[in-house]
Design an enzyme around this catalytic site. Structure first.
Site, mmCIF file in Angstrom:
data_model
loop_
_atom_site.group_PDB
_atom_site.id
_atom_site.type_symbol
_atom_site.label_atom_id
_atom_site.label_comp_id
_atom_site.label_asym_id
_atom_site.label_seq_id
_atom_site.Cartn_x
_atom_site.Cartn_y
_atom_site.Cartn_z
ATOM 1 N N THR A 86 0.811 -1.016 0.348
ATOM 2 C CA THR A 86 0.006 0.236 -0.172
ATOM 3 C C THR A 86 1.178 1.091 0.245
ATOM 4 O O THR A 86 0.713 1.963 0.648
ATOM 5 C CB THR A 86 -1.118 0.015 1.604
ATOM 6 O OG1 THR A 86 0.237 -0.297 2.708
ATOM 7 C CG2 THR A 86 -2.067 -0.999 0.880
ATOM 8 N N LEU A 253 14.052 6.667 21.160
ATOM 9 C CA LEU A 253 14.474 7.635 21.498
ATOM 10 C C LEU A 253 16.058 8.149 20.838
ATOM 11 O O LEU A 253 17.005 8.153 21.836
ATOM 12 C CB LEU A 253 14.990 8.339 22.627
ATOM 13 C CG LEU A 253 13.091 8.463 23.116
ATOM 14 C CD1 LEU A 253 12.767 8.244 25.206
ATOM 15 C CD2 LEU A 253 12.533 9.579 23.053
ATOM 16 N N GLY A 256 18.929 10.191 14.977
ATOM 17 C CA GLY A 256 20.035 10.022 13.788
ATOM 18 C C GLY A 256 19.623 10.879 12.726
ATOM 19 O O GLY A 256 19.231 12.219 12.637
ATOM 20 N N CYS A 263 7.458 1.340 5.947
ATOM 21 C CA CYS A 263 6.626 2.049 6.808
ATOM 22 C C CYS A 263 6.100 3.532 7.309
ATOM 23 O O CYS A 263 5.679 4.485 6.649
ATOM 24 C CB CYS A 263 6.264 0.963 8.079
ATOM 25 S SG CYS A 263 5.658 -0.319 7.243
HETATM 26 N N1 NAD Z 1 7.845 -4.411 5.260
HETATM 27 C C1 NAD Z 1 7.220 -3.898 6.782
HETATM 28 O O1 NAD Z 1 8.230 -4.136 8.022
HETATM 29 C C2 NAD Z 1 6.188 -3.594 6.879
HETATM 30 C C3 NAD Z 1 5.598 -4.026 7.836
HETATM 31 C C4 NAD Z 1 4.247 -3.891 8.643
HETATM 32 C C5 NAD Z 1 2.694 -3.934 7.876
HETATM 33 N N2 NAD Z 1 3.645 -4.011 6.142
HETATM 34 C C6 NAD Z 1 2.524 -3.485 5.857
HETATM 35 O O2 NAD Z 1 1.993 -4.663 5.129
HETATM 36 C C7 NAD Z 1 2.081 -4.794 3.408
HETATM 37 C C8 NAD Z 1 2.992 -5.390 2.384
HETATM 38 O O3 NAD Z 1 4.422 -4.594 2.632
HETATM 39 P P1 NAD Z 1 5.609 -5.039 2.570
HETATM 40 O O4 NAD Z 1 6.662 -4.694 3.294
HETATM 41 O O5 NAD Z 1 5.338 -7.343 2.787
HETATM 42 O O6 NAD Z 1 5.511 -5.329 0.917
HETATM 43 P P2 NAD Z 1 5.997 -5.762 -0.890
HETATM 44 O O7 NAD Z 1 6.080 -5.073 -1.526
HETATM 45 O O8 NAD Z 1 6.786 -6.604 0.126
HETATM 46 O O9 NAD Z 1 5.245 -7.413 -0.818
HETATM 47 C C9 NAD Z 1 3.690 -7.053 -1.137
HETATM 48 C C10 NAD Z 1 3.292 -8.114 -2.758
HETATM 49 O O10 NAD Z 1 2.325 -8.535 -2.433
HETATM 50 C C11 NAD Z 1 2.566 -8.909 -4.357
HETATM 51 N N3 NAD Z 1 0.468 -8.496 -4.408
HETATM 52 C C12 NAD Z 1 0.902 -7.507 -5.274
HETATM 53 N N4 NAD Z 1 -0.713 -7.461 -6.032
HETATM 54 C C13 NAD Z 1 -1.269 -8.922 -5.870
HETATM 55 C C14 NAD Z 1 -1.938 -9.715 -6.225
HETATM 56 N N5 NAD Z 1 -3.011 -8.751 -6.243
HETATM 57 N N6 NAD Z 1 -2.351 -10.865 -5.547
HETATM 58 C C15 NAD Z 1 -0.659 -11.253 -5.378
HETATM 59 N N7 NAD Z 1 0.178 -10.771 -4.916
HETATM 60 C C16 NAD Z 1 -0.028 -9.356 -5.291
HETATM 61 C C17 NAD Z 1 3.533 -8.092 -4.876
HETATM 62 O O11 NAD Z 1 4.310 -8.913 -5.907
HETATM 63 C C18 NAD Z 1 4.480 -7.897 -3.609
HETATM 64 O O12 NAD Z 1 5.511 -9.843 -3.945
HETATM 65 C C19 NAD Z 1 2.106 -2.934 3.208
HETATM 66 O O13 NAD Z 1 0.792 -2.696 3.412
HETATM 67 C C20 NAD Z 1 2.348 -2.950 4.178
HETATM 68 O O14 NAD Z 1 2.495 -1.296 4.990
HETATM 69 C C21 NAD Z 1 4.860 -3.824 6.188
#
Ligand code: NAD
Length: 449
Positions: A86, A253, A256, A263
């Site tokens: 997202t 805290l 940096g 995120c």
């Molecule tokens: N990365 C983090 O540390 C973290 C932590 C908490 C929450 N989030 C949230 O989790 C969500 C995912 O983040 P992420 O870092 O894992 O993203 P990412 O980009 O690493 O992974 C997303 C994956 O979804 C796949 N995808 C997209 N549309 C698709 C579909 N229609 N069908 C199947 N696969 C599809 C993409 O190819 C990709 O591999 C986001 O909303 C993010 O804000 C991320």
């Protein structure tokens, strides 16, 4: 439980493998065919400590599989998690929900039997209503409930965070869905992780409020660090002094170069936009965003100052490009803006990062990627620590002094003490610790006398 994870990135892969490890049957789906092919071949497409073993073990047990076929996976699942990206929408900073909505349509068409559709992606308040509407419109006969279950794991410590969360937030008012979600997380709730059941809207907002608050804490201590530099106090002492207060807490805290990553930057922006649209701007978060944006280039000015006010034509060595240690993720990493600002000031930039360079190569121009901190430092007029990887915590300064053009260290993570670096003849700049400078000067004056 039979679980389908739609999206196999950082969150989807860690959650999917962990759910399989709890004993559930999990199919991780991704539309990226190359990613799925690599996963099937036993390769992990991201760097996350421990993930390779977790995936390998659960694939071997038969509980974890990978697929590009979303329909087949959804139709045989009790629970379908949406863990797609997202990102910030280009232009206005709202969350781009196109991946969530596209996935919802595909899921809707394949639902068979009562299915709980769970948004694990970070989505603005009200998104669950729209997902529900899309599913109903696409498949009017579907028996389903849409639940919000935001993820709080941190990259670099993701598996541990998933197994030992501070809390699990579940937003639903549907009794059947509540029962299913309790079963999904049963192994964790047995270990005392609190399950917080709320309305769907509250759950969606909890995630943004949490990230907004943490980002604000980082921006706060960074401003205090700037003040410390002006008034001669040590920000680490101030952070320690306030962190013992249980109402404040010691985490987030560390002064940096500003927060980055996949995120905080996008979530703070999206929260600010949601609040503006609702007619109740969150000005603390708007200010946090502005402080953090300005901070990154301010760090480059620190490097310029450490080099005597001019870096044109000089070589600067940058250690760390990932937004934090133990990840290869460089999304919105402070280092990217710092490198750009150094180049804008006419510097030649050399970079070393143990995991982040493969991604950096596609977003940074005219930089030299190197194979070790020492190769990076060769001929440099300054060494700048931007990411606090453990391997940067015990650098051989004698060796560095022999290969650098000038012995200058800019430590943007405060991982060294001035005196230990000065002992090797290095000039040292850091963040919010001018009193050490005063101390060292005092000591030098005393020893000279
Ligand atoms: N990365 C983090 O540390 C973290 C932590 C908490 C929450 N989030 C949230 O989790 C969500 C995912 O983040 P992420 O870092 O894992 O993203 P990412 O980009 O690493 O992974 C997303 C994956 O979804 C796949 N995808 C997209 N549309 C698709 C579909 N229609 N069908 C199947 N696969 C599809 C993409 O190819 C990709 O591999 C986001 O909303 C993010 O804000 C991320």
């Amino acid at each position: 439980m039979r679980i389908c994870m739609v999206g196999s990135g950082y969150v989807g892969l860690v959650s999917g493998a962990s759910f399989a490890d709890f004993g559930h049957n999990v199919i991780c789906v991704d539309k990226d065919e190359l990613k799925v092919a690599r996963l099937r071949a036993g390769e992990i497409p991201i760097y996350e400590p421990g993930l390779d073993t977790l995936v390998e073990e659960n694939v071997a047990s038969g509980r974890l599989t990978f697929s590009t076929e979303i329909a087949a996976a959804v139709s045989k699942s009790d629970v379908v998690f949406v863990a797609v990206g997202t990102p910030s929408r280009r232009g206005d900073g709202h969350a781009d929900l196109s991946y969530v909505y596209a996935a919802s349509r595909e899921i809707a068409a394949a639902i068979s039997g009562f299915t709980v559709v769970v948004t694990k992606s970070t989505v603005p308040v009200g998104t669950g209503d729209e997902v529900e509407r899309i599913i109903r419109e696409t498949n009017p006969d579907a028996d389903f409930a849409v639940v919000s279950n935001p993820e709080f794991l941190r990259e670099g410590a993701a598996i541990d965070d998933f197994r030992r969360p501070d809390r699990i937030v579940i937003g639903t008012e549907d009794e059947r869905a509540r029962e299913v979600m309790s079963q999904v997380y049963r192994p964790l709730s047995l270990n005392q992780a609190p399950l917080v059941f709320t309305s769907r809207r509250a759950s969606e907002l909890i995630k943004y409020a949490a990230n907004g608050f943490l980002a604000m804490k980082v921006a706060f201590i960074n401003e205090i660090a700037d003040l410390c530099e002006q008034v001669g106090a040590n920000v680490q002492d101030v952070a320690r002094g306030i962190g013992f207060d249980k109402r404040i807490g010691p985490k987030f805290l560390n002064a940096g170069p500003g927060y980055g990553g996949s995120c905080f930057p996008k979530d703070t922006l999206a929260l600010a936009k949601t609040a503006q649209d609702a007619g109740t701007p969150v000005r603390l978060i708007e200010t946090t965003v502005a402080i953090n944006d300005q901070r990154k280039r301010a760090m480059a000015r620190k490097v310029v100052a450490a080099c005597g006010g001019d870096i044109r034509g000089k070589t600067i060595a940058v250690l760390g490009i990932a937004f934090k240690p133990n990840t290869d993720d460089i999304r919105e990493a402070p280092a990217l803006s710092i490198v750009q600002a150094l180049q804008d000031n006419g510097a030649r930039v050399r970079i070393y990062d143990p995991e982040g360079m493969k991604h950096a190569a596609s977003v940074l121009d005219d930089v030299a990627f190197t194979q070790s901190p020492y190769e990076c430092a060769e001929g440099a007029e300054a060494l700048v620590i931007v990411t606090e990887w453990n391997m940067f915590r015990a650098l051989d300064f004698e060796r560095l002094r022999g290969i650098m053009a000038a012995p200058v260290l800019v430590d943007l993570r405060n991982i060294y003490r001035r005196e230990e670096v000065a002992r090797h003849g290095f000039a040292y700049s850091c963040v919010g610790r001018p009193d050490e400078e005063i101390q060292t000067e005092k000591q030098q004056r005393q020893s000279a006398a």
